[in-house]
Design a protein around this motif. Structure first.
Motif, mmCIF file in Angstrom:
data_model
loop_
_atom_site.group_PDB
_atom_site.id
_atom_site.type_symbol
_atom_site.label_atom_id
_atom_site.label_comp_id
_atom_site.label_asym_id
_atom_site.label_seq_id
_atom_site.Cartn_x
_atom_site.Cartn_y
_atom_site.Cartn_z
ATOM 1 N N ASN A 32 2.996 -10.330 18.028
ATOM 2 C CA ASN A 32 2.568 -8.895 18.571
ATOM 3 C C ASN A 32 2.086 -8.023 17.443
ATOM 4 N N VAL A 33 2.143 -8.489 16.138
ATOM 5 C CA VAL A 33 1.564 -7.683 15.401
ATOM 6 C C VAL A 33 0.201 -8.157 14.700
ATOM 7 N N HIS A 34 -0.333 -9.066 15.476
ATOM 8 C CA HIS A 34 -1.694 -9.737 15.156
ATOM 9 C C HIS A 34 -2.807 -8.752 14.952
ATOM 10 N N PRO A 35 -2.918 -7.551 15.694
ATOM 11 C CA PRO A 35 -3.852 -6.709 15.379
ATOM 12 C C PRO A 35 -3.667 -5.938 13.937
ATOM 13 N N MET A 36 -2.484 -5.831 13.540
ATOM 14 C CA MET A 36 -2.136 -5.283 12.143
ATOM 15 C C MET A 36 -2.944 -6.412 10.962
ATOM 16 N N ALA A 69 -1.146 0.690 1.176
ATOM 17 C CA ALA A 69 -1.898 1.852 0.889
ATOM 18 C C ALA A 69 -1.990 2.895 2.090
ATOM 19 N N ASP A 70 -1.888 2.361 3.303
ATOM 20 C CA ASP A 70 -2.166 3.165 4.383
ATOM 21 C C ASP A 70 -1.175 2.814 5.636
ATOM 22 N N ARG A 71 -0.001 3.147 5.196
ATOM 23 C CA ARG A 71 1.284 2.903 5.896
ATOM 24 C C ARG A 71 1.232 3.291 7.510
ATOM 25 N N ALA A 72 0.778 4.815 7.470
ATOM 26 C CA ALA A 72 0.388 5.461 8.718
ATOM 27 C C ALA A 72 -0.559 4.765 9.623
ATOM 28 N N ARG A 73 -1.563 4.291 9.308
ATOM 29 C CA ARG A 73 -2.632 3.400 10.141
ATOM 30 C C ARG A 73 -1.915 2.379 10.593
ATOM 31 N N TYR A 74 -1.065 1.505 9.742
ATOM 32 C CA TYR A 74 -0.538 0.369 10.130
ATOM 33 C C TYR A 74 0.628 0.425 11.137
ATOM 34 N N GLU A 75 1.363 1.739 10.853
ATOM 35 C CA GLU A 75 2.649 1.737 11.921
ATOM 36 C C GLU A 75 2.100 2.236 12.983
ATOM 37 N N ALA A 76 0.955 2.777 13.175
ATOM 38 C CA ALA A 76 0.332 3.318 14.609
ATOM 39 C C ALA A 76 0.111 2.140 15.426
ATOM 40 N N THR A 80 4.000 -1.809 21.123
ATOM 41 C CA THR A 80 4.695 -0.919 22.116
ATOM 42 C C THR A 80 6.065 -1.431 22.941
ATOM 43 N N ASN A 81 5.876 -2.979 22.875
ATOM 44 C CA ASN A 81 7.258 -3.410 23.366
ATOM 45 C C ASN A 81 8.228 -3.700 22.295
ATOM 46 N N GLY A 82 8.179 -3.101 21.347
ATOM 47 C CA GLY A 82 9.265 -3.216 20.153
ATOM 48 C C GLY A 82 9.373 -4.331 19.561
ATOM 49 N N GLY A 84 8.230 -6.774 16.819
ATOM 50 C CA GLY A 84 7.648 -6.625 15.394
ATOM 51 C C GLY A 84 7.442 -5.308 15.075
ATOM 52 N N ASN A 85 7.176 -4.899 13.924
ATOM 53 C CA ASN A 85 6.707 -3.678 13.441
ATOM 54 C C ASN A 85 5.966 -3.846 12.007
ATOM 55 N N TYR A 86 5.490 -2.695 11.361
ATOM 56 C CA TYR A 86 4.837 -2.603 10.316
ATOM 57 C C TYR A 86 5.622 -3.340 9.298
ATOM 58 N N GLU A 87 6.918 -3.045 9.195
ATOM 59 C CA GLU A 87 7.822 -3.463 7.687
ATOM 60 C C GLU A 87 7.875 -4.957 7.841
ATOM 61 N N GLY A 88 8.193 -5.436 9.130
ATOM 62 C CA GLY A 88 8.335 -6.821 9.265
ATOM 63 C C GLY A 88 6.974 -7.813 8.919
ATOM 64 N N ALA A 89 5.901 -6.936 9.533
ATOM 65 C CA ALA A 89 4.503 -7.763 9.284
ATOM 66 C C ALA A 89 4.053 -7.741 7.774
#
Length: 112
Positions: A32-36, A69-76, A80-82, A84-89
């Motif tokens: 689910n974090v493939h886009p990141m 370097a760009d946490r906000a960009r990747y956290e966005a 939406t299904n919850g 996976g997330n930025y930290e885990g990716a």
């Protein structure tokens, strides 16, 4: 669906076939974090399947640095299904980067 990644090498033990030795188990993480990962890597994570750790290392280093370097960009891009997330990716990419740095002559194994 998820990615399962390990780093391995083949060892010639004198038998009829080389023995596959796992050097690092990166584990699994949701796709689910493939886009990141695609954004940070500039390609699909699955493109590293069966590539040498040495060949993947520079790209992984850049991807980790971009995400840091760009946490906000990747956290966005958090799913939406919850699942996976930025930290885990980011942690998953860091573990793969570190394994590749430790074992540059190894091969990356990916299933998903």
């Amino acid at each position: 669906m998820s990615y399962w990644i390990s780093v391995y090498t083949n060892v010639d033990t004198g038998g009829p076939e080389p023995v596959r030795v796992e050097l690092a188990d990166i584990g699994n993480y949701t796709s689910n974090v493939h886009p990141m990962w695609s954004e940070a890597l500039g390609c699909s994570l699955s493109d590293f399947k069966e590539s040498s750790a040495e060949d993947a290392l520079e790209n992984l280093q850049r991807a980790v640095a971009a995400m840091e370097a760009d946490r906000a960009r990747y956290e966005a891009m958090n799913p939406t299904n919850g699942w996976g997330n930025y930290e885990g990716a980011l942690d998953y990419l860091r573990r793969l980067r570190d394994a590749c740095a430790s074992h540059p002559k190894a091969t990356i194994h990916i299933t998903h």
